[in-house]
Design an enzyme around this catalytic site. Structure first.
Site, PDB file in Angstrom:
ATOM      1  N   ASP A   1      39.438  41.880  37.189  1.00  0.00           N
ATOM      2  CA  ASP A   1      40.415  41.652  38.255  1.00  0.00           C
ATOM      3  C   ASP A   1      41.607  40.865  37.729  1.00  0.00           C
ATOM      4  O   ASP A   1      41.504  40.164  36.716  1.00  0.00           O
ATOM      5  CB  ASP A   1      39.769  40.850  39.390  1.00  0.00           C
TER       6      ASP A   1
HETATM    7  N1  URA Z   1      33.356  41.501  39.041  1.00  0.00           N
HETATM    8  C1  URA Z   1      34.379  40.972  39.761  1.00  0.00           C
HETATM    9  O1  URA Z   1      34.223  40.646  40.931  1.00  0.00           O
HETATM   10  N2  URA Z   1      35.555  40.814  39.148  1.00  0.00           N
HETATM   11  C2  URA Z   1      35.767  41.113  37.853  1.00  0.00           C
HETATM   12  O2  URA Z   1      36.878  40.921  37.353  1.00  0.00           O
HETATM   13  C3  URA Z   1      34.698  41.659  37.121  1.00  0.00           C
HETATM   14  C4  URA Z   1      33.494  41.835  37.734  1.00  0.00           C
END
Ligand code: URA
Length: 240
Positions: A108
């Site tokens: 993310d």
């Molecule tokens: N799970 C999440 O919630 N965010 C990420 O960036 C990777 C795995």
């Protein structure tokens, strides 16, 4: 016939990180040798996986594909382009961008840690496909500490807000409201949504390993480096 055979100017440009016109100029000037012989015609066919190319007497290794380990900082999208926001490609060299590398899997925008980038589509698929079960480990900071019931729930499979039943996941409780999560799949915001389903909240998330390969802790946020052949095996979950 080797599938790697290509024009000399293309090979020189890729091996020595030159533009195509710089490569042509160097070849015309006699600065490029192939197996010790100066060749001045950029259209000649060479096999950079076998032929030894040198520029001004210096050789360099040809890479069919590149595999990059990045320590992704928060604030960058795991994408190759975006109109509004910086992407992880903005942190790479023009040579790697020119090769067409892309993130194999995503973190993310606000997440940090190990992001794999490559121009090898088959390899990327192997890394991402849930069928391949390549484990990814994340360290998170939580609103409040996880408990033994959370460990059991992660193990048996968390149901997300959209009804998706997650595959079995590992959860390890760490001091100071932190935890380590191991997943073999990668749904959108999966770790955050798994903790949400348990009434908790992820405040910070960092991916620390993919397969058996740990993020190189000498890489500062935003830095990246090539993955070695030995590390590639670790990525696939093999022990070397
Ligand atoms: N799970 C999440 O919630 N965010 C990420 O960036 C990777 C795995």
């Amino acid at each position: 016939m080797s599938e790697d055979i290509q024009r000399l100017d293309k090979a020189v440009s890729s091996v020595f990180s030159l533009t195509r016109s710089e490569a042509k100029k160097a070849i015309r000037a006699g600065s490029v040798t192939v197996n010790g012989v100066a060749l001045r015609d950029g259209a000649l066919q060479v096999d950079p996986s076998k032929d030894v190319l040198a520029l001004n007497g210096k050789t360099a290794q040809w890479r069919k594909f590149v595999y990059i380990m990045m320590n992704k900082p928060a604030g960058y999208l795991s994408a190759t382009e975006d109109k509004a926001c910086a992407t992880v490609l903005d942190l790479l060299s023009p040579q790697d961008i020119k090769r067409g590398v892309f993130p194999a899997g995503r973190l993310d925008k606000d997440s940090e840690g190990f992001l794999l980038l490559t121009d090898d589509g088959n390899f990327a698929h192997e890394m991402i496909s849930p069928k391949k079960h390549v484990p990814k480990r994340y360290v998170v900071s939580l609103d409040h500490s996880a408990c033994d019931d959370d460990i059991a729930a992660f193990k048996s499979g968390i149901t997300l807000d959209d009804g998706y039943l997650c595959m079995s996941a590992g959860l390890e409780i760490l001091p100071d409201c932190r935890a380590a999560v191991t997943l073999v799949e990668g749904k959108f915001h999966q770790v955050k949504r798994m903790f949400e389903a348990r009434g908790n909240k992820v405040l910070y998330l960092k991916r620390v390993s993919i397969g058996n390969l740990q993020l190189d802790d000498s890489l500062a946020l935003g830095e990246s480096r090539y993955i070695t052949d030995e590390e590639l095996l670790l990525l696939k979950g093999e022990n070397v």
